[in-house]
Design a protein around this motif. Structure first.
Motif, PDB file in Angstrom:
ATOM      1  N   UNK A  57       0.816  -1.213   0.000  1.00 30.91           N
ATOM      2  CA  UNK A  57       0.000   0.000   0.000  1.00 30.91           C
ATOM      3  C   UNK A  57       0.848   1.261   0.000  1.00 30.91           C
ATOM      4  N   UNK A  58       2.097   1.142   0.418  1.00 30.14           N
ATOM      5  CA  UNK A  58       2.956   2.321   0.582  1.00 30.14           C
ATOM      6  C   UNK A  58       4.023   2.373  -0.499  1.00 30.14           C
ATOM      7  N   UNK A  59       4.172   3.556  -1.106  1.00 29.76           N
ATOM      8  CA  UNK A  59       5.252   3.744  -2.070  1.00 29.76           C
ATOM      9  C   UNK A  59       6.549   4.104  -1.338  1.00 29.76           C
ATOM     10  N   UNK A  60       7.643   4.066  -2.068  1.00 28.48           N
ATOM     11  CA  UNK A  60       8.963   4.290  -1.494  1.00 28.48           C
ATOM     12  C   UNK A  60       9.485   5.668  -1.912  1.00 28.48           C
ATOM     13  N   UNK A  61       9.996   6.416  -0.952  1.00 25.19           N
ATOM     14  CA  UNK A  61      10.686   7.666  -1.256  1.00 25.19           C
ATOM     15  C   UNK A  61      12.149   7.366  -1.514  1.00 25.19           C
ATOM     16  N   UNK A  62      12.688   7.886  -2.608  1.00 23.70           N
ATOM     17  CA  UNK A  62      14.074   7.573  -2.925  1.00 23.70           C
ATOM     18  C   UNK A  62      14.727   8.698  -3.713  1.00 23.70           C
ATOM     19  N   UNK A  63      16.038   8.639  -3.777  1.00 24.70           N
ATOM     20  CA  UNK A  63      16.844   9.626  -4.495  1.00 24.70           C
ATOM     21  C   UNK A  63      17.091   9.108  -5.907  1.00 24.70           C
ATOM     22  N   UNK A  64      16.469   9.738  -6.891  1.00 24.79           N
ATOM     23  CA  UNK A  64      16.584   9.287  -8.285  1.00 24.79           C
ATOM     24  C   UNK A  64      18.016   9.390  -8.811  1.00 24.79           C
ATOM     25  N   UNK A  65      18.769  10.361  -8.313  1.00 28.22           N
ATOM     26  CA  UNK A  65      20.095  10.638  -8.869  1.00 28.22           C
ATOM     27  C   UNK A  65      21.224  10.201  -7.932  1.00 28.22           C
TER      28      UNK A  65
END
Length: 285
Positions: A88-96
């Motif tokens: 149910x939860x998406x992940x926050x992440x650093x694309x670069x």
């Protein structure tokens, strides 16, 4: 007197590099092709870990799986059946995130946390950040990613070829046992129709490497199904590109590696890798 199929028990752990590593290479090859098709990224079997070590693609995939789960719930209203914990939860992440950076490690760590909490994947199928970033255990990483794909295919995500082969085998087992499909095949589960042309020829070529006076038996029962050794054991065999794969328990092995572990004359030949191994009986199983 020893039978033609006696061998060194200890030799089971002494395997040629090619056969013992081929199954991992085959899985990376399959997963790499799948990821290229999904995200258009440059990932190949020989650069598999390097392409994913920043964790950004892993987190992107986690979010795509979560969105697919939401669509599944909107269409079907519920999630039932084995391994149907929906994220149910998406992940926050650093694309670069640069390679080998703290940000990259955080990305990988966030993906691992998502696998555990949102997908409910057991520790035995999990990996640690260092397994990917420092290549401490690439096998665990590959098996975890395959398990994520396996579960996500149940609610409509595109799956690697190995997973589609698993669905086909499960269907065949249900048919053999006369188990109704109702309640077994889940909405969105994918099927793969195998092409069995040349499979038996490839199987017999690998079996023919047995040099025993009485050759280790591997008898075709039906398309893609064989009886092995002196027991009634049945195995499912499929072709994955240029690999002959065997369905073993809940996973896969290459037929060559499987035979190295079960054909006693192959066990015996492996003693050359360690002449100090103690000789003892071994039987195919």
């Amino acid at each position: 007197m020893a039978s033609p199929h006696s061998c060194n028990q200890g030799a089971r752990s002494i395997k040629p590099f090619r056969s013992s590593e081929e199954y991992l290479f085959a899985m990376k090859e399959d997963l790499a092709e799948w990821l290229r098709e999904l995200y258009g990224i440059s990932v190949w079997s020989h650069t598999f870990a390097e392409a994913l070590e920043t964790g950004s693609v892993l987190c992107q995939h986690a979010n795509e799986v979560t969105r697919a789960a939401r669509r599944f719930l909107q269409e079907h209203g519920t999630a039932q059946g084995p391994y149907m914990k929906l994220p149910a939860r998406e992940v926050t992440f650093n694309h670069a995130a640069p390679r080998a950076s703290f940000a990259a490690r955080d990305n990988v760590s966030n993906f691992i946390s998502w696998c555990r909490t949102e997908m409910g994947i057991a520790d035995v199928l999990m990996f640690e950040t260092e397994d990917l970033v420092l290549r401490k255990n690439e096998k665990n990483f590959v098996l975890c990613l395959l398990e994520v794909a396996r579960r996500a295919s149940r609610f409509g995500m595109a799956a690697p070829l190995l997973i589609r082969m698993e669905e086909e085998i499960e269907q065949e087992i249900h048919e053999d046992l006369h188990v109704p499909d109702e309640g077994k095949a889940l909405p969105g589960a994918q099927r793969w129709a195998s092409d069995f042309e040349n499979l038996d020829e490839m199987v017999q070529h690998l079996v023919s490497r047995c040099t025993c006076p009485t050759q280790f038996p591997m008898v075709k029962v039906s398309e893609g199904k064989y009886r092995v050794g002196d027991s009634s054991t049945l195995i499912f065999v499929r072709i994955l590109r240029n690999h002959v794969m065997v369905r073993v328990g809940g996973g896969w092995d290459t037929l060559e590696h499987y035979l190295d572990k079960h054909d006693p004359c192959r066990c015996t030949s492996l003693t050359a890798f360690d002449p100090g191994i103690t000789i003892g009986p071994c039987s195919p199983g």
